[in-house]
Write a protein that holds these residues in place. Structure first.
Motif, PDB file in Angstrom:
ATOM      1  N   PHE A   1      -7.176  -8.808  -3.929  1.00  0.00           N
ATOM      2  CA  PHE A   1      -6.199  -7.447  -3.228  1.00  0.00           C
ATOM      3  C   PHE A   1      -6.267  -7.442  -1.388  1.00  0.00           C
ATOM      4  N   ARG A   2      -7.098  -7.662  -0.776  1.00  0.00           N
ATOM      5  CA  ARG A   2      -7.008  -7.369   1.074  1.00  0.00           C
ATOM      6  C   ARG A   2      -6.013  -8.927   1.283  1.00  0.00           C
TER       7      ARG A   2
ATOM      8  N   ARG B   1      -3.036   6.647   1.575  1.00  0.00           N
ATOM      9  CA  ARG B   1      -3.316   6.044   3.001  1.00  0.00           C
ATOM     10  C   ARG B   1      -2.716   4.647   3.317  1.00  0.00           C
TER      11      ARG B   1
ATOM     12  N   ASP C   1     -10.417  -0.065  -0.732  1.00  0.00           N
ATOM     13  CA  ASP C   1     -11.657   0.035  -1.503  1.00  0.00           C
ATOM     14  C   ASP C   1     -11.563   0.913  -1.624  1.00  0.00           C
ATOM     15  N   ASP C   2     -10.993   2.405  -1.815  1.00  0.00           N
ATOM     16  CA  ASP C   2     -11.485   3.015  -1.885  1.00  0.00           C
ATOM     17  C   ASP C   2     -10.388   3.367  -3.461  1.00  0.00           C
TER      18      ASP C   2
ATOM     19  N   ALA D   1      -0.358   3.055   5.778  1.00  0.00           N
ATOM     20  CA  ALA D   1      -0.031   2.136   6.466  1.00  0.00           C
ATOM     21  C   ALA D   1       0.720   0.661   6.273  1.00  0.00           C
TER      22      ALA D   1
ATOM     23  N   THR E   1     -21.361 -10.842  -7.895  1.00  0.00           N
ATOM     24  CA  THR E   1     -20.424 -10.109  -6.370  1.00  0.00           C
ATOM     25  C   THR E   1     -18.975  -9.070  -7.584  1.00  0.00           C
ATOM     26  N   ARG E   2     -18.812  -7.951  -6.802  1.00  0.00           N
ATOM     27  CA  ARG E   2     -17.698  -7.233  -7.816  1.00  0.00           C
ATOM     28  C   ARG E   2     -17.196  -6.429  -6.814  1.00  0.00           C
ATOM     29  N   THR E   3     -15.557  -7.310  -7.516  1.00  0.00           N
ATOM     30  CA  THR E   3     -14.868  -6.866  -6.093  1.00  0.00           C
ATOM     31  C   THR E   3     -13.786  -5.769  -6.877  1.00  0.00           C
ATOM     32  N   ILE E   4     -13.962  -4.250  -6.582  1.00  0.00           N
ATOM     33  CA  ILE E   4     -12.754  -4.331  -6.748  1.00  0.00           C
ATOM     34  C   ILE E   4     -11.848  -3.084  -5.414  1.00  0.00           C
TER      35      ILE E   4
ATOM     36  N   TYR F   1       1.348  -4.525   5.254  1.00  0.00           N
ATOM     37  CA  TYR F   1       0.174  -5.250   3.692  1.00  0.00           C
ATOM     38  C   TYR F   1      -0.722  -3.942   4.511  1.00  0.00           C
ATOM     39  N   ALA F   2      -1.467  -3.182   2.944  1.00  0.00           N
ATOM     40  CA  ALA F   2      -2.263  -2.850   3.458  1.00  0.00           C
ATOM     41  C   ALA F   2      -3.324  -3.026   2.477  1.00  0.00           C
ATOM     42  N   TYR F   3      -4.489  -2.463   2.411  1.00  0.00           N
ATOM     43  CA  TYR F   3      -5.362  -1.973   1.026  1.00  0.00           C
ATOM     44  C   TYR F   3      -6.555  -1.477   1.349  1.00  0.00           C
TER      45      TYR F   3
END
Lengths: 465, 445
Positions: free
Chosen positions: A335-336, A77, A68-69, A81, A47-50, A64-66
Motif C-alpha cells: 500500500f505504500r 489527511r 497505516d492509521d 496529501a 509480518t502484518r501489514t495493514i 500519492y499518499a498512504y
C-alpha cells in the motif's frame, strides 16, 4: 476492511482539487515464515501489514499518499496529501455509492491461522533428504513462508473490487564440498495456493534436486568465455524472456518512449519462431492475479506473435494515456507504493522442434538448464543472466558442468537469433521475485527448450571464440 | 501516526511489556517512523508526487532459548497484542538455541553523529519540485541528443528510530536523508542510451549541486555511443567508484557473520590470512559523522563502532550482530540491522591518486562504468557481471565498449588490487573509491 461510505468520502476528498481519476488501495496482509540452518529451525517470524494508499491522477501526473492509521481523519489527511498534485479550483464529482464488482477467482485457499508445525515439518524433511543425498552435502539452508494478502480497490468510477491472495513458497539451498571446490544449488517452488501444494511437490524431491545441483557444481569446470551458441533448458530459461524482452514491453517505458520497443507495434522484433505471452489468469501460479492492484482482471496478453510485436503490458494510467485497454498488469509491492505495469506469468508457448535434436544439432556451445537471476537495461535492451546450472555442449552432447557463467547480450539481438523452439514448454518450478523501481512482486516465467545461435558467455575459462 | 521520540519510546516499551505478558522471557521492540517525500519529473511534467508518514514496529521475542520476530504496521494495542501472541506461539517450533538472546551490553552515552539536518525537515515542497524540474531542464540542455528521460527524482525523509528492550535499554534518534538523481536518455542513430547519476546525504548542504548531477548524468547518457564489443582477453580492469561500491557489497556479504556461519562465504576460516594486496584496507564505521550508514546504536541496541575487516590485505575480522558473534566465538561489531547483519558505512580506504592517473598508468585495459547482474557465488567467491565502459589504450580512453562480461575469483581479484583512487564519496552505506585490478577475464567477441 473499511466501510464503503468512508471509501467514498476519501475518494471525494482526493478529487477536491480536480483530477482525472482517484483510487484507494486497502491492504491487509499476513506473512509467516520459518528458516532452517544447521539442521534446526532457528528463525520464525510473522509480518502484518495493514494500510491504505490514495492516488490522484491528473493526466500523466500521479499524486500519492498512504496511511497505516485507518481512522477516517488519517485517511482524509492522506487524500489531502495525494490531492496536492491537482491544482484545479473545481472539485471533480465522484459517485456517492460504490458498486461491488464480482471477481473470477484464479486461486483458492489462504488460511487465517498459521499451521506452524506443518511448516516446521517441511523444513526438517528437506534437511534430512538433502543430507542423505550425498556425503559431500555440507550445509542446508531452507525457508518456508505462507501468506495471505487481502486487497480492496475503490475507484472514482464507483467500482469496488476485492481479492484474496494466498501464497506459499519453499526454498532450499544446498552447499556441497568436493575435493577442490564448493558448489551450491538452489531449488524453490510454490504458488498462490495452500501448503497442501507440498504434498505433491515434496520437500524431499526438491531437496534432492538442490543437492544434485550442488554436487554437480562442485565438479564444474570454469565456464568458457566468448561468443557461442546457447541452448536454454525448458522452464527456468523463461528468465531470459522476462529480462530480454518482458521489461521492455511494460507500458510505462513505452508510453514515455524510453524502451527500445516504443512505437514498434506491428514490427518484427524477433525471429518468426518467437511468440511471447503474459498471463495473470493461470490457476494458482505465483505470478497470477484474479485482479491486479487496480482492480483489472488478470488475463492473457499476446506480446509477441511469430516475431511481430503485438502489444504491451498495461496498467490503467498508461493504458489511458496510450489509448489502449488495461491488461491486468498494474501491480504494487504494497500500500505504500504507486502501481506500475509489471509482468505476471511470462512465457513462450511450445514450438515444433524436438528438444533432443536441438542439443544434437549444436556442435559446441553451452546448455543453460536454469538461470540464477538476471537484469536488463531497457533503453538499449542489454541484459545479463547468471547460469544456475549449466553444461558444455561438445559435438552435440551435453558434457561437463560449468560454473560461474554469465550470459550477456542484447534483447532484440538475441530474439532474432532464436533458431529453434522445442515442443516441451513449461513454467519454471521456482519462485521468482521481480524488482522494478524499488518494488518487488512475485512473478512466473516459462519457456520450452530454445536455441540461440550466438551469445556472449563470460566465464573464467579459455576463450573459445 | 505522527510520533516524537518520547511517544515512540512509549510504544516500544509498551510492546515489550505486552510480549512479556504473552509469555516471552526477553524481548526488544523497535519503532521506526518516517516522513517521506518524493517527486519525479520528466521533461516539464511532474510524474509523481508522493508524501506520507509510515510507521512500523519490529518485535523480537525470546522464550526459553527460542526466538521469533514480529513486524507490523498496525500499531493499535489489540493489533500488537494479537501479533505478539502469534509469534510467541510460533517460537515453540524453533529449536532451543542458547545463543539466541539479547546482547549483554548496550550503547551508553549516545554520541552526536550529525544525522539530523533541520534544513531537510524544513525544506519546502516547492523547492524540491523545482529541483526535479531543473534536473530535467539542465540535462536536456547539455546535449542535443538528449531527447527523453527515465525520470529525475528528488526525495527526502525524516526518520525516527526508537528501541526499547526487556534489559532496560531505551534509546532513540532522528536522522534525515536527502537525495536526487537524473536519468536522461540520449538518442543517436536510432539507438537509446540512458545515463544515471545521483547524490545522497544526511545534510542538505552535503548534497551535490543540481547542475553537477544533471551534467554528469547527461555525459553518461551520451558517452557510450559507438560502443564496440571488446575482444575476449585477460586485462587490467578499473572499477569506477559507483561500480566499485557494488563490488564492496559483494565483499560485505562474504564478511557477514551470517554467511560465514551458514557456510556461505569464501572467507570462512581464513582470519589472519593475507588475502588482498597491501592496498586493500576495508573499513566499517558506524560512527562516521553525517554518514548515511551511521547510527548511535545498532538494530539491537549495541554500540556502533569502527571495525577494519581488512587491514593492508590481511583479513582481521568478520562483521557480526550479537547472535552470529556468539555462534562464531567473537564479539558483536555493532552490525545488527534489517533482521540480520548489515553494513554501517562500509568502504575501501581511498588511495592518493586520481581516477585519471589510474587510467593514465594503464597501458591496455578496461574502465568499467556500469555493471548489470547480481549473482555472486559467495560460497566459492566467484564474481561475474555484464559490463560497459571504456577501452584504455596507452593510458588513454580510446573508445566505449559494451556487451561484455568481467569475471574472476574474489581472492585473486583482491590480491591483484594495484591501484586505489582518491575519489571516495559517502553517498550510500556501502561505498568505494575507484580501484584497479591488475588482471581479470574480459569476455566479448
Amino acid at each position: 476492511m473499511l466501510d464503503e461510505s468512508i471509501l467514498a468520502r476519501v475518494i471525494a476528498r482526493a478529487l477536491r482539487h480536480g483530477g482525472t481519476f482517484a483510487d484507494v488501495f486497502c491492504e491487509r496482509r499476513r506473512v509467516s515464515a520459518y528458516r532452517l540452518q544447521d539442521g534446526v529451525i532457528h528463525e520464525a517470524s510473522t509480518t502484518r501489514t495493514i494500510g491504505v494508499g490514495v492516488r490522484v491522477l491528473v493526466g500523466e501526473s500521479a499524486g500519492y499518499a498512504y496511511s497505516d492509521d485507518l481512522e477516517p481523519e488519517a485517511l482524509l489527511r492522506a487524500a489531502d496529501a495525494a490531492a496536492l498534485i491537482a491544482r484545479s479550483t473545481s472539485t471533480r464529482a465522484t459517485p456517492a455509492v460504490l458498486r461491488v464488482e464480482p471477481v473470477v477467482a484464479r486461486y483458492a485457499g489462504g488460511d487465517e491461522a498459521v499451521d506452524a508445525a506443518v511448516c516446521a515439518d517441511l523444513l526438517a524433511r528437506a534437511d534430512v533428504a538433502a543430507r542423505a543425498f550425498d556425503p559431500r552435502v555440507s550445509a542446508v539452508n531452507a525457508h518456508v513462508s505462507e501468506e495471505l494478502q487481502e486487497v480492496w480497490i475503490a475507484t472514482s468510477e464507483g467500482r469496488l473490487v476485492a481479492d484474496r491472495r494466498p501464497m506459499v513458497a519453499l526454498g532450499i539451498q544446498v552447499v556441497a564440498r568436493g575435493k577442490g571446490d564448493r558448489g551450491s544449488g538452489y531449488v524453490g517452488d510454490g504458488g498462490r495456493t495452500s501448503l497442501d501444494f507440498f504434498h505433491v511437490q515434496t520437500p524431499e524431491a526438491m531437496a534432492r534436486e538442490a543437492a544434485r545441483i550442488a554436487t554437480v557444481n562442485c565438479e564444474a569446470v570454469a565456464a568458457p568465455s566468448g561468443e557461442m551458441p546457447m541452448v536454454v533448458g525448458p522452464g527456468g530459461g523463461g528468465v531470459l524472456l522476462h529480462e530480454a524482452v518482458g521489461h521492455g514491453l511494460e507500458s510505462d517505458f513505452n508510453r514515455q518512449g524510453t524502451s527500445l520497443y516504443s512505437g514498434r507495434i506491428g514490427e518484427r522484433v524477433a525471429s518468426d519462431l518467437v511468440t511471447i505471452c503474459d498471463d495473470g489468469s493461470l490457476p494458482d501460479e505465483r505470478g497470477s492475479l484474479s485482479v491486479d492492484d487496480e482492480g483489472t482482471p488478470g488475463q492473457a496478453t499476446i506480446l509477441v506473435e511469430r516475431g511481430i510485436l503485438r502489444g504491451y503490458m498495461q496498467d490503467a494510467l498508461n493504458a489511458e494515456l496510450m489509448g489502449a485497454a488495461p491488461t491486468g498488469n498494474g501491480r504494487r509491492q504494497n500500500f505504500r507504493c504507486l502501481p506500475q505495469p509489471r509482468m505476471c506469468n511470462t512465457f513462450m508457448p511450445a514450438g515444433a522442434s524436438s528438444p533432443d535434436e536441438i542439443v544434437t544439432s549444436t556442435e559446441r556451445g553451452i546448455y543453460a538448464k536454469s538461470f540464477a537471476g538476471g537484469q536488463v537495461e531497457i533503453s538499449k535492451g542489454d541484459f545479463v543472466f547468471m547460469v544456475g546450472e549449466g553444461y558444455l555442449i561438445e559435438n552435440g552432447r551435453i558434457t561437463a558442468p560449468i560454473k560461474n557463467a554469465t550470459i550477456v547480450g542484447n534483447g532484440p539481438d538475441a530474439m532474432t537469433k532464436v533458431v529453434a523452439v522445442g515442443s516441451d514448454a513449461q513454467l519454471a518450478r521456482r519462485h521468482y521475485t521481480c524488482g522494478k523501481g524499488g518494488q518487488y512482486v512475485p512473478v512466473g516465467v516459462g519457456m520450452p527448450t530454445v536455441k540461440i545461435s550466438a551469445i556472449t558467455v563470460g566465464g573464467t575459462g579459455d576463450a573459445r571464440g | 501516526m505522527r510520533v516524537d521520540e518520547a511517544v515512540a519510546l512509549d510504544v516500544a516499551r509498551a510492546a515489550v511489556a505486552t510480549a512479556l505478558r504473552c509469555g516471552a522471557t526477553a524481548c526488544d521492540a523497535t519503532l521506526t517512523s518516517a516522513r517521506r517525500f518524493h517527486v519525479e519529473a520528466r521533461a516539464t511534467t511532474l510524474e509523481k508526487l508522493e508524501g506520507a508518514v509510515g510507521t512500523q514496529l519490529h518485535v523480537r521475542v525470546f522464550r526459553e532459548g527460542r526466538r521469533a520476530a514480529f513486524a507490523t504496521t498496525d500499531l493499535t494495542s489489540e493489533g500488537i497484542e494479537a501479533g505478539v501472541a502469534t509469534v510467541v506461539a510460533q517460537a515453540a517450533q524453533v529449536a532451543v538455541d542458547p545463543m539466541a538472546a539479547l546482547p549483554e551490553r548496550f550503547a551508553e552515552r549516545l554520541p552526536e553523529l550529525d544525522l539530523f539536518d533541520p534544513a531537510v525537515a524544513r525544506r519546502d515542497d516547492a523547492a524540491k519540485i523545482d529541483a526535479a524540474l531543473e534536473l530535467e531542464r539542465i540535462a536536456r540542455a547539455a546535449d542535443p541528443r538528449i531527447q527523453n528521460s527515465a525520470g529525475s527524482h528528488v526525495g527526502d525523509s525524516v526518520a525516527l528510530t526508537a528501541l526499547a528492550n526487556s534489559s532496560g535499554f531505551a534509546g532513540a534518534y532522528v536522522a534525515t536523508r536527502v537525495s536526487m538523481s537524473a536519468g536522461p536518455i540520449a538518442i543517436d542513430d536510432g539507438q537509446k542510451r540512458v545515463g544515471h547519476y545521483g547524490s545522497a546525504a544526511r545534510r542538505l548542504d552535503a548534497l551535490e549541486a543540481v547542475e553537477s548531477v544533471a551534467r554528469t548524468a547527461a555525459r553518461r547518457a551520451t558517452e557510450m555511443f559507438g560502443a564496440r564489443k571488446p575482444v575476449t582477453a585477460r586485462l587490467p580492469v578499473i572499477f569506477e567508484r559507483d561500480v566499485a561500491a557494488a563490488v564492496l557489497s559483494d565483499l560485505f556479504a562474504a564478511l557477514s557473520g551470517a554467511n560465514v556461519a551458514a557456510g556461505n562465504s569464501w572467507l570462512a576460516g581464513r582470519i589472519g590470512e593475507r588475502i588482498g594486496s597491501p592496498a586493500v584496507t576495508v573499513i566499517d564505521d558506524g560512527r562516521l559523522p553525517g554518514g548515511l550508514g551511521s547510527a548511535p546504536f545498532d538494530g539491537e541496541g549495541v554500540a556502533t563502532q569502527r571495525t577494519l575487516p581488512f587491514e593492508a590485505g590481511v583479513l582481521r575480522t568478520f562483521l557480526y550482530d550479537t547472535y552470529y558473534a556468539r555462534k562464531l566465538g567473537a564479539a558483536s561489531t555493532g552490525n545488527a540491522g534489517g533482521g540480520g547483519v548489515a553494513p554501517s558505512n562500509f568502504y575501501l580506504a581511498p588511495g592518493d591518486r586520481s581516477l585519471d592517473e589510474l587510467v593514465a598508468s594503464t597501458a591496455r585495459g578496461v574502465l568499467v562504468m556500469d555493471v548489470i547482474g547480481f549473482a555472486t557465488e559467495h560460497a566459492s567467491g566467484t564474481y561475474s557481471r555484464g559490463a560497459r565502459g571504456f577501452y584504455i589504450v596507452d593510458g588513454e580512453i580510446a573508445y566505449p565498449v559494451d556487451e561484455f562480461t568481467i569475471a574472476g575469483r574474489f581472492a585473486e581479484m583482491l590480491a591483484a588490487v594495484d591501484g586505489v583512487a582518491n575519489d571516495l564519496r559517502f553517498d550510500g552505506s556501502v561505498v568505494s573509491p575507484s580501484f584497479r585490478i591488475a588482471e581479470m577475464t574480459v569476455s566479448g567477441t
